[in-house]
Design an enzyme around this catalytic site. Structure first.
Site: not given
Length: 377
Positions: A170, A226
Site C-alpha cells: 500500500h 499507489c
C-alpha cells in the site's frame, strides 16, 4: 487497489531521528528519547550511550590493569553482508487478515528476487527479503524493520556498487506543510504495522537511501504502490505522453533543499503518478494475482533480449497496462522467462481488475536521454 487515504497518526510526520552507530555492525540506529542503550535488530549487539553528566573513571595503573579481549561484533547470522557489489532490499506486504489485504504483493517480491538473481546476477545472499512469510522476526516488514533494511542497503556503499529497492504494498499521501512538494502532498509507504506505527514518508526515504549515495554508486527503486510517482522525492520527473515524447519536470523544492545524491545516481520507476492508484490484479498474468506494475516491469525486461533503454522500458510498461483495459488483460502471455517460470510456480488466486488506469513514472536525480541510456541493474 493499493490506496489508503486517511489522516496519518502524528508519529508518521517525519522528523530527523537521533542516530547512533551500532557497536557491532555499525548500522545507524534510531535512539529513543532518554535511552542510554539500544539493541541492534540486525546483529543483536547492545550499544551503550555515555551519559555526559558522568565523568569517566580514571585510567587504571599499568600494574593493576588486566588485558581485555578485543571487541568481537555479534554475528550477522543469515543476513546478507552489507558490502556486496550488488545488493537489494525487496519488500512485499499482503496485510493478511486485515481489511487492507492484498493478494499479489508477496508474489511480486518472489518474482523480483528471481529476476535479480537470474537476469542481473545478484547473489542470493545479497538480497534482503521482507515479507510476512519470513520466519525471522527481523524480516517481517514492520516499520522498524523496513527502516533498518533501508539503512542496511546503503551502508558502506562505494563506487561500483549497484543497489535495488523494490516495494510492493500500500501507498498513500498526506498534506505537506514545509513547502517542499510541488503538489502540496508527501507520498508515503505503508509498513505492515502502519495503523499503529505510522507510515514511512518520502522525506525519510530520500534522506536514508538517496542523499548519502557517493559518486559511482547506482540506486534503482522499483515501487509498486499507489501515489508512488515521486515517493523517493527525486528532483526530476520524466513527463511522457502516449507518443513517447517526454520532458523532464523540475521538482526541486522552492526552499532550495537538495533532494539529490552526494554524487551517486538514483533512479526510481514507480507504478503510477502521485494522484493515481496502482492495481493488485490477476488480469495480466491470467495465473495469479500480481501488482500490475511489477508484472509489466518484469515482462518488459524479459521480452527485450538485446537489452532496453529507460524510455523503451517505460513505454512497454505503459502499453501493457493500457492494453489490459481494452482487451481484458492482454500482454500477459508469451513473455517467457521469469513471467512464466516464476508465476506458474505460485498459487493461483485473486480477482481480476479490468480497465487499469495507471501510468508508471520515472524520476531521477539528474535528467538524461531516456532513449539513449541503457537500462541495467
Amino acid at each position: 487497489m493499493k490506496s489508503i487515504m486517511f489522516p496519518p497518526p502524528p508519529s508518521s510526520i517525519y522528523a530527523p531521528p537521533m542516530l547512533v552507530n551500532c557497536s557491532g555492525c555499525r548500522t545507524p540506529l534510531q535512539l529513543p528519547s532518554g535511552a542510554r542503550s539500544i539493541r541492534c535488530a540486525l546483529c543483536q549487539a547492545v550499544t551503550h550511550i555515555a551519559d555526559p553528566r558522568t565523568a569517566p573513571p580514571p585510567p587504571p595503573s599499568p600494574s593493576s590493569a588486566s588485558p581485555q579481549p578485543p571487541h568481537i561484533p555479534a554475528p550477522l547470522g543469515q543476513l546478507p553482508h552489507p558490502h556486496g557489489r550488488k545488493r537489494a532490499v525487496i519488500c512485499g506486504i499482503s496485510y493478511r487478515f486485515s481489511r487492507h489485504e492484498l493478494k499479489g504483493c508477496i508474489n511480486d517480491a518472489k518474482c523480483m528476487r528471481h529476476l535479480l538473481i537470474n537476469k542481473f546476477k545478484f547473489s542470493p545472499d545479497s538480497i534482503l527479503m521482507l515479507t510476512e512469510e519470513e520466519t525471522d522476526p527481523y524480516r517481517i516488514p514492520s516499520k522498524q524493520n523496513m527502516r533498518m533494511a533501508l539503512y542496511w542497503l546503503v551502508q558502506g556503499c562505494t563506487a561500483g556498487d549497484s543497489l535495488v529497492f523494490h516495494y510492493s504494498g500500500h501507498g498513500s499521501r498526506q498534506r505537506n506543510y514545509n513547502g517542499d512538494e510541488v503538489d502540496g502532498y508527501d507520498e508515503t509507504l505503508c509498513p505492515l504495522d502502519f495503523e499503529t506505527q505510522g507510515m514511512i514518508v518520502d522525506d525519510e526515504i530520500n534522506a536514508t537511501i538517496v542523499r548519502p549515495l557517493p559518486h559511482g554508486v547506482k540506486l534503482h527503486s522499483i515501487i509498486d504502490a499507489c501515489h508512488s510517482g515521486t515517493v523517493l522525492d527525486l528532483p526530476f520527473l520524466c513527463r511522457m505522453n502516449r507518443a513517447g515524447q517526454y520532458v523532464w519536470e523540475d521538482h526541486r523544492p522552492r526552499s532550495g533543499l537538495w533532494k539529490g545524491t552526494a554524487g551517486g545516481e538514483a533512479i526510481s520507476i514507480s507504478g503510477c503518478d502521485d494522484d493515481q492508484t496502482s492495481a493488485d490484479t490477476s488480469a495480466l498474468s491470467k495465473i495469479t494475482s500480481t501488482g500490475a506494475m511489477t508484472f509489466c516491469f518484469i515482462q518488459a525486461i524479459e521480452r527485450s533480449a538485446q537489452g532496453t533503454t529507460y524510455g523503451s522500458l517505460l513505454n512497454s510498461m505503459r502499453t501493457t497496462i493500457r492494453n489490459a483495459g481494452s482487451d481484458g488483460g492482454g500482454g500477459g502471455g508469451g513473455g517467457g522467462g521469469v513471467v512464466t517460470t516464476v508465476l506458474s510456480m505460485l498459487l493461483t488466486g485473486g480477482s481480476g481488475i479490468g480497465g487499469l488506469r495507471q501510468e508508471p513514472q520515472l524520476t531521477a536525480c539528474q535528467p538524461f536521454d531516456v532513449y539513449a541510456k541503457p537500462f541495467t541493474l
